[in-house]
Design a protein around this motif. Structure first.
Motif, PDB file in Angstrom:
ATOM      1  N   GLY A   1      33.315   0.877  -3.317  1.00 30.75           N
ATOM      2  CA  GLY A   1      32.579  -0.159  -2.637  1.00 30.75           C
ATOM      3  C   GLY A   1      31.170   0.209  -2.511  1.00 30.75           C
ATOM      4  O   GLY A   1      30.344   1.281  -2.559  1.00 30.75           O
ATOM      5  N   PHE A   2      30.220  -1.071  -2.247  1.00 32.30           N
ATOM      6  CA  PHE A   2      28.884  -1.239  -2.347  1.00 32.30           C
ATOM      7  C   PHE A   2      28.474  -2.020  -1.273  1.00 32.30           C
ATOM      8  O   PHE A   2      29.114  -3.076  -0.820  1.00 32.30           O
ATOM      9  CB  PHE A   2      28.339  -1.222  -3.432  1.00 32.30           C
ATOM     10  N   ALA A   3      27.447  -1.781  -0.476  1.00 30.63           N
ATOM     11  CA  ALA A   3      26.730  -2.488   0.562  1.00 30.63           C
ATOM     12  C   ALA A   3      25.308  -2.502   0.288  1.00 30.63           C
ATOM     13  O   ALA A   3      24.634  -1.457   0.350  1.00 30.63           O
ATOM     14  CB  ALA A   3      27.007  -2.112   1.897  1.00 30.63           C
ATOM     15  N   ARG A   4      24.623  -3.766  -0.155  1.00 28.10           N
ATOM     16  CA  ARG A   4      23.173  -3.862  -0.243  1.00 28.10           C
ATOM     17  C   ARG A   4      22.726  -4.438   0.986  1.00 28.10           C
ATOM     18  O   ARG A   4      23.151  -5.365   1.311  1.00 28.10           O
ATOM     19  CB  ARG A   4      22.754  -4.437  -1.429  1.00 28.10           C
ATOM     20  N   ASN A   5      21.451  -3.924   1.440  1.00 26.62           N
ATOM     21  CA  ASN A   5      21.024  -4.543   2.891  1.00 26.62           C
ATOM     22  C   ASN A   5      21.900  -4.369   3.833  1.00 26.62           C
ATOM     23  O   ASN A   5      22.286  -5.543   4.591  1.00 26.62           O
ATOM     24  CB  ASN A   5      20.377  -5.930   2.502  1.00 26.62           C
ATOM     25  N   LEU A   6      22.507  -3.230   4.060  1.00 25.27           N
ATOM     26  CA  LEU A   6      23.460  -2.945   5.124  1.00 25.27           C
ATOM     27  C   LEU A   6      23.325  -3.575   6.394  1.00 25.27           C
ATOM     28  O   LEU A   6      24.040  -3.930   7.356  1.00 25.27           O
ATOM     29  CB  LEU A   6      23.932  -1.376   5.127  1.00 25.27           C
TER      30      LEU A   6
ATOM     31  N   SER B   1      21.550   5.344   0.769  1.00 24.03           N
ATOM     32  CA  SER B   1      19.877   5.515   0.663  1.00 24.03           C
ATOM     33  C   SER B   1      19.164   4.372   1.397  1.00 24.03           C
ATOM     34  O   SER B   1      19.797   3.530   1.747  1.00 24.03           O
ATOM     35  CB  SER B   1      19.677   5.096  -0.800  1.00 24.03           C
ATOM     36  N   ALA B   2      17.895   4.722   1.361  1.00 20.71           N
ATOM     37  CA  ALA B   2      17.036   3.685   2.083  1.00 20.71           C
ATOM     38  C   ALA B   2      15.683   3.393   1.398  1.00 20.71           C
ATOM     39  O   ALA B   2      15.286   4.350   0.618  1.00 20.71           O
ATOM     40  CB  ALA B   2      16.734   4.144   3.630  1.00 20.71           C
ATOM     41  N   THR B   3      15.233   2.272   1.407  1.00 14.08           N
ATOM     42  CA  THR B   3      13.822   2.020   0.718  1.00 14.08           C
ATOM     43  C   THR B   3      13.061   1.312   1.857  1.00 14.08           C
ATOM     44  O   THR B   3      13.216   0.581   2.690  1.00 14.08           O
ATOM     45  CB  THR B   3      14.051   1.004  -0.348  1.00 14.08           C
ATOM     46  N   TYR B   4      11.714   1.732   1.750  1.00 14.27           N
ATOM     47  CA  TYR B   4      10.653   1.032   2.592  1.00 14.27           C
ATOM     48  C   TYR B   4       9.498   0.740   1.910  1.00 14.27           C
ATOM     49  O   TYR B   4       9.035   1.536   0.834  1.00 14.27           O
ATOM     50  CB  TYR B   4      10.058   2.360   3.590  1.00 14.27           C
TER      51      TYR B   4
ATOM     52  N   LYS C   1       1.067  -1.213  -0.029  1.00 11.94           N
ATOM     53  CA  LYS C   1      -0.003  -0.125   0.130  1.00 11.94           C
ATOM     54  C   LYS C   1       1.040   1.237  -0.149  1.00 11.94           C
ATOM     55  O   LYS C   1       0.405   2.252  -0.628  1.00 11.94           O
ATOM     56  CB  LYS C   1      -1.004   0.088   1.150  1.00 11.94           C
ATOM     57  N   TYR C   2       2.060   1.342   0.698  1.00 10.76           N
ATOM     58  CA  TYR C   2       2.981   2.268   0.739  1.00 10.76           C
ATOM     59  C   TYR C   2       4.299   1.969   0.406  1.00 10.76           C
ATOM     60  O   TYR C   2       4.636   0.736   0.732  1.00 10.76           O
ATOM     61  CB  TYR C   2       2.910   3.050   2.068  1.00 10.76           C
ATOM     62  N   THR C   3       5.114   2.648  -0.466  1.00 12.58           N
ATOM     63  CA  THR C   3       6.413   2.442  -0.400  1.00 12.58           C
ATOM     64  C   THR C   3       6.856   3.978  -0.569  1.00 12.58           C
ATOM     65  O   THR C   3       6.662   4.839  -1.067  1.00 12.58           O
ATOM     66  CB  THR C   3       6.689   1.847  -2.105  1.00 12.58           C
ATOM     67  N   ALA C   4       8.416   3.893  -0.239  1.00 14.61           N
ATOM     68  CA  ALA C   4       8.946   5.140  -0.180  1.00 14.61           C
ATOM     69  C   ALA C   4      10.201   5.025  -0.106  1.00 14.61           C
ATOM     70  O   ALA C   4      10.874   3.965   0.178  1.00 14.61           O
ATOM     71  CB  ALA C   4       8.918   6.145   1.182  1.00 14.61           C
ATOM     72  N   SER C   5      11.149   5.999  -0.615  1.00 15.25           N
ATOM     73  CA  SER C   5      12.562   5.778  -0.688  1.00 15.25           C
ATOM     74  C   SER C   5      13.235   7.209  -0.699  1.00 15.25           C
ATOM     75  O   SER C   5      12.568   8.274  -0.854  1.00 15.25           O
ATOM     76  CB  SER C   5      13.100   5.137  -1.858  1.00 15.25           C
ATOM     77  N   GLY C   6      14.549   7.210  -0.071  1.00 15.90           N
ATOM     78  CA  GLY C   6      15.121   8.366  -0.147  1.00 15.90           C
ATOM     79  C   GLY C   6      16.571   8.348   0.109  1.00 15.90           C
ATOM     80  O   GLY C   6      17.280   7.266   0.413  1.00 15.90           O
ATOM     81  N   GLY C   7      17.424   9.417  -0.069  1.00 17.98           N
ATOM     82  CA  GLY C   7      18.663   9.213  -0.160  1.00 17.98           C
ATOM     83  C   GLY C   7      19.553  10.367  -0.436  1.00 17.98           C
ATOM     84  O   GLY C   7      18.827  11.386  -0.715  1.00 17.98           O
TER      85      GLY C   7
ATOM     86  N   TYR D   1       8.916  -3.448   5.582  1.00 14.46           N
ATOM     87  CA  TYR D   1      10.422  -3.345   6.197  1.00 14.46           C
ATOM     88  C   TYR D   1      10.974  -2.552   5.326  1.00 14.46           C
ATOM     89  O   TYR D   1      10.713  -1.858   4.227  1.00 14.46           O
ATOM     90  CB  TYR D   1      10.965  -4.840   5.794  1.00 14.46           C
ATOM     91  N   THR D   2      12.305  -2.208   5.866  1.00 20.22           N
ATOM     92  CA  THR D   2      13.083  -1.196   5.374  1.00 20.22           C
ATOM     93  C   THR D   2      14.641  -1.725   4.974  1.00 20.22           C
ATOM     94  O   THR D   2      15.222  -2.317   6.025  1.00 20.22           O
ATOM     95  CB  THR D   2      13.451   0.152   6.362  1.00 20.22           C
ATOM     96  N   LEU D   3      15.142  -1.397   3.686  1.00 22.07           N
ATOM     97  CA  LEU D   3      16.479  -1.705   3.551  1.00 22.07           C
ATOM     98  C   LEU D   3      17.199  -0.428   3.363  1.00 22.07           C
ATOM     99  O   LEU D   3      16.820   0.441   2.996  1.00 22.07           O
ATOM    100  CB  LEU D   3      16.387  -2.445   2.156  1.00 22.07           C
ATOM    101  N   VAL D   4      18.341  -0.486   3.701  1.00 24.44           N
ATOM    102  CA  VAL D   4      19.471   0.403   3.921  1.00 24.44           C
ATOM    103  C   VAL D   4      20.556   0.068   3.006  1.00 24.44           C
ATOM    104  O   VAL D   4      21.179  -1.240   3.067  1.00 24.44           O
ATOM    105  CB  VAL D   4      20.108   0.811   5.245  1.00 24.44           C
ATOM    106  N   ASN D   5      21.229   1.008   2.029  1.00 28.52           N
ATOM    107  CA  ASN D   5      22.298   0.774   0.977  1.00 28.52           C
ATOM    108  C   ASN D   5      23.096   1.630   1.121  1.00 28.52           C
ATOM    109  O   ASN D   5      22.702   3.024   1.416  1.00 28.52           O
ATOM    110  CB  ASN D   5      21.540   0.465  -0.545  1.00 28.52           C
TER     111      ASN D   5
END
Length: 480
Positions: A438-443, A396-399, A372-378, A418-422
Motif C-alpha cells: 500500500g502507499f499514501a502520498r501527502n499522508l 519519507s518526508a519532503t520540505y 531557496k531551501y529543499t530537503a528530504s529524508g526517510g 510546506y512539508t509532505l509526508v509519504n
C-alpha cells in the motif's frame, strides 16, 4: 548504430524522427463564466541526426562528431468569450466605463462578476444592458498562430587526458549554427459591443492580419567550451570540478501591430541567454555511506523570461544578468542489512541582478519555481519473514521553503513553505517475484499549490492549481 572501426576506435550514429499533434482546451479564468476560454493546437515534425567517432587509449580518450536538428511546427491559439461577460469580468482600466454602467444596473463586475454562490448575473444581463436590449448574448471568437522553422547544425570535440590512473582532465567545445524562421498570423474580429460606441478594435486589442502570414528569419552562431577535472583520491572517494558555457537560443519574436486600417509585422530579436557554470564537488562510497556534495555558481547574461501579456499572447523578454549560487547534498547510509536511511538538502539562491540591470522590473526577483531551501529524508526497512517473504516499509518526508510562481515576483502569486509526508509498505513473496503493498502520498493531507497566475493572471484574474491531496491505494505486482 555502432561500428568498431579498429581496436579502440568506434563510430556511432543516432537518427530520430518525432511528430506531435496536441490540442489542449482550458478555462484560463478557472471559473464558471464564459470569460477566458482558450485552446492550444500545437503540431509539428522534428528530425535529428548525430554521428560520432570515439578513440580510447591508455592515457588518452577523444571523440568528435556532428549533429543536426530540424523542426517545423506551429502553435494555434483560439479564443472564445461572450462579449458582455468579458467586459463585465475584465479589470482593465480601458473598460471601466462599461463596468460602471453595469454596476449602475446592479450587475457585479471585475473579480466579483461571479458571485460566491456561483451565479453570474453578467451572463444574462451584461450584453442586454450594453446593447440596449438588442442582444442577450454576443459570442466572440478569435485566433492567432505562431509558426516556427528551426534548423540547427553543430560540430563538437572532446579530449580526455589521463596523466595518472587517478587524474582525468577533459576539454571540449561545441560550435553551433542556427537558422531560425518565425511566422505569425491572426484573425481578430472587431468587438460588436465596442463598435456600438464607435470603438473599432478587437476585443483583446490584438492586431488582425486577417489570416495573412508574416515571416522573419535570422541566423546565429555560438561556441560553447567546457573543461572538467576528476581526481580519484582513493577507492570510493572522488573529487571533481567543471567549468562550462551554456546557452539558450535567441528568439526571433514576430507579432503584428495596427497600421492604418490594416496590420504590419512587429519583429523583436531577443538576445541569447548565456550562462557560465562553475561547479566542484565530492562523490563518496565509504563503508555503508554513499553520497555526493557539490557547490556551484551560475552566471547568466541575457536571462530570458516568458511573459503572458494582457491580450493572452506569450512573449519572451530579456531580464538582464542573473546569478544562481547553490549547494546540493545527498546521502544514503546502510545501518545494517535491514535498515537504510537517506536524505538530501539543497540551497539555491537564484536571483536577477539589481544594479545596472537592463530590465528594472525584474531587478532582485527570485527565479520562478525555485525554493531557496529543499530537503528530504526517510528510511527503508526490510525484514525477512520466513525464508521467502520480506516485509518492507519506506516512510519519507519532503520540505521546501517559499517559492514564487512568476516574474516579477508578487506575494499573491507565491507559495509558503510546506512539508509532505509519504509512506509505502507491504510484503514481497517468493524472493521478490510477487508484491502486495500500500502507499499514501501527502499522508497528512497538506494543502499546497503547484502553480499560480498563468493566463488568467495576465487578465487580472489569476488561477491557482492545487497540489495533490491525500492519496492512498493498494498495489499488486509480479514478475514472470
Amino acid at each position: 548504430m555502432q561500428v568498431d572501426l579498429a581496436p579502440g576506435i568506434t563510430f556511432t550514429t543516432v537518427n530520430g524522427y518525432r511528430r506531435f499533434n496536441a490540442n489542449e482546451v482550458f478555462d484560463a479564468d478557472g471559473g464558471p463564466a464564459w470569460y477566458l476560454e482558450f485552446a492550444e493546437d500545437a503540431r509539428g515534425d522534428q528530425w535529428s541526426h548525430e554521428s560520432r567517432f570515439a578513440f580510447t587509449g591508455s592515457h588518452l580518450r577523444a571523440s568528435f562528431g556532428w549533429n543536426a536538428f530540424f523542426e517545423n511546427g506551429f502553435q494555434r491559439v483560439p479564443f472564445s468569450t461572450e462579449e458582455g461577460t468579458y467586459l463585465a469580468c475584465s479589470v482593465t482600466g480601458a473598460f471601466a466605463p462599461f463596468r460602471a454602467a453595469l454596476n449602475g444596473q446592479g450587475v457585479p463586475t471585475g473579480t466579483a462578476c461571479v458571485r460566491p454562490d456561483g451565479t453570474i448575473p453578467a451572463a444574462t444581463l451584461a450584453s442586454r444592458i450594453l446593447t440596449r436590449g438588442a442582444a442577450t448574448q454576443v459570442p466572440y471568437q478569435s485566433v492567432f498562430t505562431n509558426f516556427g522553422e528551426n534548423d540547427t547544425y553543430s560540430v563538437f570535440a572532446d579530449t580526455t587526458w589521463l596523466p595518472t590512473h587517478r587524474v582525468e582532465i577533459t576539454a571540449g567545445a561545441r560550435v553551433l549554427i542556427e537558422d531560425r524562421q518565425s511566422g505569425y498570423s491572426s484573425v481578430q474580429p472587431n468587438s460588436a459591443i465596442l463598435a456600438g460606441v464607435g470603438v473599432r478594435t478587437s476585443l483583446l486589442g490584438i492586431a488582425s492580419t486577417n489570416g495573412t502570414k508574416f515571416e522573419a528569419e535570422r541566423s546565429f552562431q555560438a561556441v560553447l567550451p567546457r573543461v572538467n577535472a576528476l581526481f580519484r583520491v582513493a577507492d570510493g572517494l572522488n573529487l571533481y570540478a567543471t567549468i562550462s558555457k551554456g546557452r539558450r537560443s535567441p528568439v526571433v519574436q514576430l507579432t503584428a501591430v495596427t497600421a492604418g486600417t490594416g496590420a504590419a509585422p512587429a519583429l523583436q530579436i531577443v538576445p541569447d541567454e548565456v550562462v557560465w557554470n562553475y561547479e566542484a564537488g565530492v562523490k563518496a562510497r565509504l563503508g555503508g555511506l554513499t553520497g555526493t556534495l557539490s557547490a556551484f555558481y551560475q552566471d547568466y547574461d541575457g536571462f530570458q523570461v516568458s511573459v503572458i501579456n494582457p491580450d493572452g499572447t506569450t512573449t519572451t523578454q530579456s531580464a538582464g544578468s542573473a546569478k544562481d549560487p547553490g549547494v546540493e547534498a545527498e546521502a544514503t547510509y546502510s545501518v545494517g542489512k535491514a535498515l537504510s536511511v537517506f536524505g538530501s538538502f539543497a540551497y539555491l539562491d537564484g536571483k536577477i541582478d539589481r544594479g545596472g540591470n537592463v530590465a528594472p522590473t525584474y531587478a532582485g526577483a527570485r527565479f520562478r519555481l525555485q525554493p531557496k531551501y529543499t530537503a528530504s529524508g526517510g528510511a527503508t526497512l526490510r525484514l525477512p519473514l520466513g525464508r521467502r517473504a520480506t516485509v518492507y516499509a519506506t516512510p519519507s518526508a519532503t520540505y521546501q521553503s517559499k517559492e514564487y510562481f512568476e516574474l516579477p515576483n508578487t506575494e499573491a502569486i507565491s507559495q509558503g513553505g510546506y512539508t509532505l509526508v509519504n509512506l509505502r509498505a507491504g510484503i514481497e513473496l517468493d524472493d521478490g517475484r510477487f508484491r502486495i503493498g500500500g502507499f499514501a502520498r501527502n499522508l497528512l493531507d497538506k494543502r499546497y499549490l503547484l502553480d499560480a497566475g498563468n493566463t488568467g493572471g495576465a487578465f487580472g484574474d489569476p488561477t491557482y492549481i492545487a497540489g495533490e491531496p491525500r492519496f492512498y491505494g493498494v498495489e499488486l505486482g509480479g514478475r514472470f
